[in-house]
Design a protein around this motif. Structure first.
Motif, PDB file in Angstrom:
ATOM      1  N   ARG A   1       0.913  -1.338   0.411  1.00  0.00           N
ATOM      2  CA  ARG A   1       0.264   0.120   0.198  1.00  0.00           C
ATOM      3  C   ARG A   1       1.174   1.365   0.254  1.00  0.00           C
ATOM      4  O   ARG A   1       0.585   1.947  -0.280  1.00  0.00           O
ATOM      5  CB  ARG A   1      -0.630  -0.127   1.257  1.00  0.00           C
ATOM      6  N   THR A   2       1.884   1.290   0.768  1.00  0.00           N
ATOM      7  CA  THR A   2       2.913   2.745   0.869  1.00  0.00           C
ATOM      8  C   THR A   2       4.205   1.711   0.926  1.00  0.00           C
ATOM      9  O   THR A   2       4.308   0.630   0.418  1.00  0.00           O
ATOM     10  CB  THR A   2       2.223   2.739   2.365  1.00  0.00           C
ATOM     11  N   GLN A   3       4.773   3.342   0.499  1.00  0.00           N
ATOM     12  CA  GLN A   3       5.876   3.436   0.156  1.00  0.00           C
ATOM     13  C   GLN A   3       6.910   2.511   1.895  1.00  0.00           C
ATOM     14  O   GLN A   3       8.428   1.521   1.223  1.00  0.00           O
ATOM     15  CB  GLN A   3       6.919   4.031  -0.120  1.00  0.00           C
ATOM     16  N   ARG A   4       6.451   2.953   3.340  1.00  0.00           N
ATOM     17  CA  ARG A   4       6.985   2.347   3.866  1.00  0.00           C
ATOM     18  C   ARG A   4       6.279   0.656   4.184  1.00  0.00           C
ATOM     19  O   ARG A   4       7.327   0.374   4.823  1.00  0.00           O
ATOM     20  CB  ARG A   4       6.500   3.258   4.951  1.00  0.00           C
ATOM     21  N   ASP A   5       5.822   0.168   3.757  1.00  0.00           N
ATOM     22  CA  ASP A   5       5.494  -0.669   3.430  1.00  0.00           C
ATOM     23  C   ASP A   5       6.373  -1.902   2.775  1.00  0.00           C
ATOM     24  O   ASP A   5       7.388  -2.722   3.339  1.00  0.00           O
ATOM     25  CB  ASP A   5       3.869  -1.283   3.441  1.00  0.00           C
ATOM     26  N   LEU A   6       6.712  -1.119   1.631  1.00  0.00           N
ATOM     27  CA  LEU A   6       7.602  -1.876   1.074  1.00  0.00           C
ATOM     28  C   LEU A   6       8.726  -2.446   1.565  1.00  0.00           C
ATOM     29  O   LEU A   6      10.191  -3.036   1.254  1.00  0.00           O
ATOM     30  CB  LEU A   6       7.882  -0.848  -0.254  1.00  0.00           C
ATOM     31  N   ALA A   7       9.745  -0.454   1.663  1.00  0.00           N
ATOM     32  CA  ALA A   7      10.692  -0.837   2.251  1.00  0.00           C
ATOM     33  C   ALA A   7      10.538  -1.635   3.856  1.00  0.00           C
ATOM     34  O   ALA A   7      11.311  -2.515   4.059  1.00  0.00           O
ATOM     35  CB  ALA A   7      11.277   0.783   3.200  1.00  0.00           C
ATOM     36  N   THR A   8      10.000  -1.922   4.206  1.00  0.00           N
ATOM     37  CA  THR A   8       9.767  -2.484   5.788  1.00  0.00           C
ATOM     38  C   THR A   8      10.164  -4.456   4.789  1.00  0.00           C
ATOM     39  O   THR A   8      10.588  -4.830   5.802  1.00  0.00           O
ATOM     40  CB  THR A   8       8.321  -2.410   6.250  1.00  0.00           C
ATOM     41  N   ALA A   9       9.163  -5.103   3.665  1.00  0.00           N
ATOM     42  CA  ALA A   9       9.617  -6.216   3.172  1.00  0.00           C
ATOM     43  C   ALA A   9      10.531  -5.827   2.786  1.00  0.00           C
ATOM     44  O   ALA A   9      11.633  -7.675   2.459  1.00  0.00           O
ATOM     45  CB  ALA A   9       8.505  -5.971   2.303  1.00  0.00           C
TER      46      ALA A   9
ATOM     47  N   ASP B   1      15.787   6.553  -9.994  1.00  0.00           N
ATOM     48  CA  ASP B   1      16.592   5.830  -8.432  1.00  0.00           C
ATOM     49  C   ASP B   1      15.447   5.561  -7.284  1.00  0.00           C
ATOM     50  O   ASP B   1      14.405   5.375  -7.599  1.00  0.00           O
ATOM     51  CB  ASP B   1      17.421   7.518  -8.241  1.00  0.00           C
ATOM     52  N   PHE B   2      16.164   4.989  -6.296  1.00  0.00           N
ATOM     53  CA  PHE B   2      15.351   5.121  -5.302  1.00  0.00           C
ATOM     54  C   PHE B   2      14.501   6.068  -4.843  1.00  0.00           C
ATOM     55  O   PHE B   2      14.689   6.919  -4.882  1.00  0.00           O
ATOM     56  CB  PHE B   2      15.400   4.234  -3.923  1.00  0.00           C
ATOM     57  N   THR B   3      13.523   6.058  -4.791  1.00  0.00           N
ATOM     58  CA  THR B   3      13.011   6.656  -3.629  1.00  0.00           C
ATOM     59  C   THR B   3      12.979   7.424  -2.637  1.00  0.00           C
ATOM     60  O   THR B   3      13.701   6.172  -2.323  1.00  0.00           O
ATOM     61  CB  THR B   3      10.830   7.170  -3.707  1.00  0.00           C
ATOM     62  N   LYS B   4      13.095   8.486  -1.816  1.00  0.00           N
ATOM     63  CA  LYS B   4      13.447   9.564  -0.820  1.00  0.00           C
ATOM     64  C   LYS B   4      13.376   8.193   0.838  1.00  0.00           C
ATOM     65  O   LYS B   4      13.737   8.137   1.381  1.00  0.00           O
ATOM     66  CB  LYS B   4      13.648  10.828  -0.908  1.00  0.00           C
ATOM     67  N   VAL B   5      11.738   7.795   0.594  1.00  0.00           N
ATOM     68  CA  VAL B   5      11.140   6.959   1.461  1.00  0.00           C
ATOM     69  C   VAL B   5      12.638   5.137   0.886  1.00  0.00           C
ATOM     70  O   VAL B   5      12.639   5.236   3.229  1.00  0.00           O
ATOM     71  CB  VAL B   5      10.059   6.917   1.308  1.00  0.00           C
ATOM     72  N   ILE B   6      12.957   5.381   0.693  1.00  0.00           N
ATOM     73  CA  ILE B   6      13.546   3.892   0.034  1.00  0.00           C
ATOM     74  C   ILE B   6      14.177   4.095   0.712  1.00  0.00           C
ATOM     75  O   ILE B   6      15.084   2.774   1.392  1.00  0.00           O
ATOM     76  CB  ILE B   6      12.276   3.356  -1.094  1.00  0.00           C
ATOM     77  N   GLN B   7      15.235   4.879   0.606  1.00  0.00           N
ATOM     78  CA  GLN B   7      16.455   4.996   0.369  1.00  0.00           C
ATOM     79  C   GLN B   7      16.980   5.572   2.490  1.00  0.00           C
ATOM     80  O   GLN B   7      18.066   4.848   2.783  1.00  0.00           O
ATOM     81  CB  GLN B   7      16.528   6.213  -0.445  1.00  0.00           C
ATOM     82  N   GLN B   8      15.943   6.191   2.662  1.00  0.00           N
ATOM     83  CA  GLN B   8      15.757   6.618   3.305  1.00  0.00           C
ATOM     84  C   GLN B   8      15.920   5.341   4.915  1.00  0.00           C
ATOM     85  O   GLN B   8      16.226   4.973   6.137  1.00  0.00           O
ATOM     86  CB  GLN B   8      14.729   7.761   4.387  1.00  0.00           C
ATOM     87  N   GLN B   9      14.851   4.337   4.775  1.00  0.00           N
ATOM     88  CA  GLN B   9      13.829   3.187   4.982  1.00  0.00           C
ATOM     89  C   GLN B   9      15.035   1.987   5.217  1.00  0.00           C
ATOM     90  O   GLN B   9      15.505   1.263   6.202  1.00  0.00           O
ATOM     91  CB  GLN B   9      12.838   2.867   5.109  1.00  0.00           C
ATOM     92  N   CYS B  10      15.999   1.964   3.887  1.00  0.00           N
ATOM     93  CA  CYS B  10      16.323   0.655   3.847  1.00  0.00           C
ATOM     94  C   CYS B  10      17.919   0.647   4.017  1.00  0.00           C
ATOM     95  O   CYS B  10      18.131   0.339   4.129  1.00  0.00           O
ATOM     96  CB  CYS B  10      16.688   0.229   2.295  1.00  0.00           C
ATOM     97  N   GLY B  11      18.615   2.024   3.886  1.00  0.00           N
ATOM     98  CA  GLY B  11      19.504   2.167   4.171  1.00  0.00           C
ATOM     99  C   GLY B  11      21.256   1.503   2.894  1.00  0.00           C
ATOM    100  O   GLY B  11      19.801   0.885   1.667  1.00  0.00           O
ATOM    101  N   LYS B  12      22.230   2.074   2.348  1.00  0.00           N
ATOM    102  CA  LYS B  12      22.774   1.638   1.378  1.00  0.00           C
ATOM    103  C   LYS B  12      23.203   0.594   1.198  1.00  0.00           C
ATOM    104  O   LYS B  12      22.817  -0.215   0.295  1.00  0.00           O
ATOM    105  CB  LYS B  12      24.189   2.616   1.769  1.00  0.00           C
ATOM    106  N   ARG B  13      23.875  -0.193   2.333  1.00  0.00           N
ATOM    107  CA  ARG B  13      23.912  -1.633   2.800  1.00  0.00           C
ATOM    108  C   ARG B  13      22.647  -2.495   1.765  1.00  0.00           C
ATOM    109  O   ARG B  13      22.661  -2.917   0.468  1.00  0.00           O
ATOM    110  CB  ARG B  13      24.560  -2.096   3.472  1.00  0.00           C
TER     111      ARG B  13
END
Length: 78
Positions: A8-16, A54-66
């Motif tokens: 549903r959201t970018q945050r949910d996607l980042a968590t997955a 490029d990855f969205t800002k939310v994905i970048q912040q939630q997932c991290g570089k590694r």
């Protein structure tokens, strides 16, 4: 590990994505399952994952570089 195909959201996607990559690092899933999982998630949620190639800002912040290095290599995103 159970993965939904649509988020549903970018945050949910980042968590997955975090759970998937972390499970691989902990050797809870195989490399093959990681690759299949990432490709399925990307196929169904690419508009939440990428913006202007490029990855969205939310994905970048939630997932991290590694984690995103692995995602980028598996999905072959420049």
């Amino acid at each position: 590990m159970e993965i939904k195909m649509f988020y549903r959201t970018q945050r949910d996607l980042a968590t997955a994505l975090n759970q998937l990559v972390d499970a691989y690092w902990k050797e809870e899933i195989t490399e093959h399952k990681l690759i299949i999982g990432l490709k399925d998630i990307y196929k169904n949620n690419h508009e939440k994952l990428l913006k202007n190639n490029d990855f969205t800002k939310v994905i970048q912040q939630q997932c991290g570089k590694r984690r995103l290095i692995i995602v980028r290599k598996v999905l072959d995103i420049n």
